[in-house]
Design an enzyme around this catalytic site. Structure first.
Site, PDB file in Angstrom:
ATOM      1  N   ARG A  51       0.797  -1.221   0.000  1.00  0.00           N
ATOM      2  CA  ARG A  51       0.000   0.000   0.000  1.00  0.00           C
ATOM      3  C   ARG A  51       0.834   1.277   0.000  1.00  0.00           C
ATOM      4  O   ARG A  51       0.588   2.180  -0.794  1.00  0.00           O
ATOM      5  CB  ARG A  51      -0.906   0.077   1.252  1.00  0.00           C
ATOM      6  CG  ARG A  51      -2.259  -0.500   1.112  1.00  0.00           C
ATOM      7  CD  ARG A  51      -2.668  -1.079   2.429  1.00  0.00           C
ATOM      8  NE  ARG A  51      -1.704  -2.111   2.775  1.00  0.00           N
ATOM      9  CZ  ARG A  51      -1.766  -3.354   2.299  1.00  0.00           C
ATOM     10  NH1 ARG A  51      -2.753  -3.711   1.541  1.00  0.00           N
ATOM     11  NH2 ARG A  51      -0.839  -4.251   2.589  1.00  0.00           N
ATOM     12  N   THR A  52       1.791   1.363   0.919  1.00  0.00           N
ATOM     13  CA  THR A  52       2.479   2.649   1.083  1.00  0.00           C
ATOM     14  C   THR A  52       3.262   2.995  -0.179  1.00  0.00           C
ATOM     15  O   THR A  52       3.148   4.100  -0.720  1.00  0.00           O
ATOM     16  CB  THR A  52       3.395   2.606   2.324  1.00  0.00           C
ATOM     17  OG1 THR A  52       2.642   2.093   3.416  1.00  0.00           O
ATOM     18  CG2 THR A  52       3.919   3.980   2.668  1.00  0.00           C
ATOM     19  N   LYS A  80      25.500  -3.638  -0.716  1.00  0.00           N
ATOM     20  CA  LYS A  80      26.980  -3.567  -0.779  1.00  0.00           C
ATOM     21  C   LYS A  80      27.538  -2.753   0.378  1.00  0.00           C
ATOM     22  O   LYS A  80      28.726  -2.482   0.436  1.00  0.00           O
ATOM     23  CB  LYS A  80      27.399  -2.893  -2.094  1.00  0.00           C
ATOM     24  CG  LYS A  80      26.898  -3.565  -3.348  1.00  0.00           C
ATOM     25  CD  LYS A  80      27.310  -2.718  -4.558  1.00  0.00           C
ATOM     26  CE  LYS A  80      26.376  -2.963  -5.725  1.00  0.00           C
ATOM     27  NZ  LYS A  80      26.428  -1.855  -6.693  1.00  0.00           N
ATOM     28  N   ARG A 101      11.070   3.894   3.511  1.00  0.00           N
ATOM     29  CA  ARG A 101      10.714   2.932   4.573  1.00  0.00           C
ATOM     30  C   ARG A 101      11.970   2.158   4.932  1.00  0.00           C
ATOM     31  O   ARG A 101      12.732   1.744   4.054  1.00  0.00           O
ATOM     32  CB  ARG A 101       9.639   1.962   4.090  1.00  0.00           C
ATOM     33  CG  ARG A 101       9.410   0.829   5.097  1.00  0.00           C
ATOM     34  CD  ARG A 101       8.210   0.014   4.781  1.00  0.00           C
ATOM     35  NE  ARG A 101       6.986   0.755   5.041  1.00  0.00           N
ATOM     36  CZ  ARG A 101       5.763   0.204   4.985  1.00  0.00           C
ATOM     37  NH1 ARG A 101       5.629  -1.072   4.670  1.00  0.00           N
ATOM     38  NH2 ARG A 101       4.699   0.916   5.247  1.00  0.00           N
ATOM     39  N   HIS A 129       4.692   5.758  11.602  1.00  0.00           N
ATOM     40  CA  HIS A 129       4.249   5.577  10.215  1.00  0.00           C
ATOM     41  C   HIS A 129       3.322   6.761   9.904  1.00  0.00           C
ATOM     42  O   HIS A 129       2.110   6.618   9.805  1.00  0.00           O
ATOM     43  CB  HIS A 129       3.514   4.240  10.086  1.00  0.00           C
ATOM     44  CG  HIS A 129       3.250   3.795   8.684  1.00  0.00           C
ATOM     45  ND1 HIS A 129       3.399   4.621   7.582  1.00  0.00           N
ATOM     46  CD2 HIS A 129       2.843   2.594   8.192  1.00  0.00           C
ATOM     47  CE1 HIS A 129       3.081   3.931   6.490  1.00  0.00           C
ATOM     48  NE2 HIS A 129       2.747   2.704   6.828  1.00  0.00           N
TER      49      HIS A 129
HETATM   50  N1   CP Z   1      -0.438  -0.021   5.727  1.00  0.00           N
HETATM   51  C1   CP Z   1       0.783  -0.291   5.249  1.00  0.00           C
HETATM   52  O1   CP Z   1       1.790   0.308   5.652  1.00  0.00           O
HETATM   53  O2   CP Z   1       0.803  -1.272   4.294  1.00  0.00           O
HETATM   54  P1   CP Z   1       2.079  -1.747   3.510  1.00  0.00           P
HETATM   55  O3   CP Z   1       3.016  -2.399   4.511  1.00  0.00           O
HETATM   56  O4   CP Z   1       1.587  -2.704   2.473  1.00  0.00           O
HETATM   57  O5   CP Z   1       2.731  -0.534   2.913  1.00  0.00           O
END
Ligand code: CP
Length: 306
Positions: A51-52, A80, A101, A129
């Site tokens: 999603r993100t 590396k 991320r 998040h």
């Molecule tokens: N909600 C969320 O962070 O989903 P993903 O881990 O798929 O990005």
């Protein structure tokens, strides 16, 4: 230049403006179709995501921009031994804005300190998040009409669930929000969230183990998955993973207006039979994630659309 590391980086007023912009985007998609022509978003994902990453990419494409990036540490020069600081210095030469991320708490902050472009924290370890929180706030405000005066149940892995930590941080800024923290003893919210955020804020909160006891009083039930990737041993994960399963029977105990949210992905914690219940809002929530990320990109790039 502005980054987004935490939902608290925006004041309540700035957040209102961002959510208003997201709602305007939802209702007038065409107006924004060329707002980022010629701009590039880099998605730097050292940890898995559906999603993100893809909603960030969809957001930039919807704005007329383009995207580049990597979806695992293995497919980047991190494999590396390249540092986050060096990576972002290089990416600053290729893109106008980056979403990162990383499994290590604070890695996006390190990137922001060395970056020539805005950096967005797209999830750092068990810490924060913020763009999921923006998504959650937009969903709640759009479907409930307000962010204050609500009783919110947060259920599942409250220890490792970074979406929960970010959401609590964001919601304590609104009046008359009551929190019901529903978790097994081993997965209670960390002390710093309970003491430094909840208790300091003066908001009412209770901690319970049984979902059945809490559900009748809730306006929102925010389900979360048990975070397998953050457990030190598989045995503990297996013992915890099916502690909560929201099914039709438990939904019968809830009020007619209660909404079920989940940041997704789900594993077993919401039975698929709940998906057809009109109170299940988790797929709508994923759609709101695109609008709010479009609004965020426009805000950080300081693009105004009249
Ligand atoms: N909600 C969320 O962070 O989903 P993903 O881990 O798929 O990005």
């Amino acid at each position: 230049m502005r980054h987004l590391m935490s939902p608290l980086d925006f004041s309540v007023e700035e957040l209102e403006r961002l959510l208003d912009l997201a709602n305007d985007i939802e209702n007038h998609r065409d107006k924004y179709a060329h707002a980022c022509d010629g701009k590039k978003l880099a998605t730097l994902f050292y940890e898995p995501s559906t999603r993100t990453r893809l909603s960030f990419e969809a957001a930039m494409l919807n704005l007329g921009g383009s995207v580049l990036g990597f979806s695992s540490a293995d497919s980047s020069s991190a494999a590396k031994g390249e540092s986050v600081a060096d990576t972002i210095r290089v990416i600053s030469c290729y893109a106008d804005i980056a979403a990162m991320r990383h499994p290590k708490e604070g890695a996006p902050l390190v990137a922001a300190l060395h970056s020539g472009i805005p950096v967005i924290n797209a999830g750092d370890g068990g810490h924060q998040h913020p763009t999921q929180t923006l998504t959650d706030l937009l969903t709640i405000r759009s479907l409930k009409g307000r962010l204050g005066g609500l009783t919110i149940g947060l259920c599942g892995d409250l220890k490792f669930g970074r979406t929960v930590h970010s959401l609590i941080n964001a919601l304590v800024r609104y009046e008359n929000v009551r929190f019901v923290l529903i978790s097994p003893e081993e997965l209670r919210v960390p002390d710093y969230v309970r003491e430094d955020v909840l208790r300091k804020s003066g908001h009412e909160f209770t901690e319970v183990t049984r979902l059945e006891d809490a559900i009748p009083e809730l306006d929102i039930l925010y389900m979360t998955r048990v975070q397998r990737e953050r457990f030190f041993n598989e045995e503990d994960y297996v013992r915890m993973k099916d502690f909560y399963i929201l099914d039709k029977e438990k939904m019968r105990l809830a009020g007619p207006e209660m909404m079920v949210l989940h940041p997704l992905p789900r594993v077993n914690e919401i039975s698929v039979e709940v998906d057809s219940d009109p109170r299940a809002a988790y797929f709508k929530q994923a759609q709101y994630g695109v609008y709010v990320r479009m609004a965020l990109i426009l805000t950080l790039l300081e693009v105004n659309v009249c």
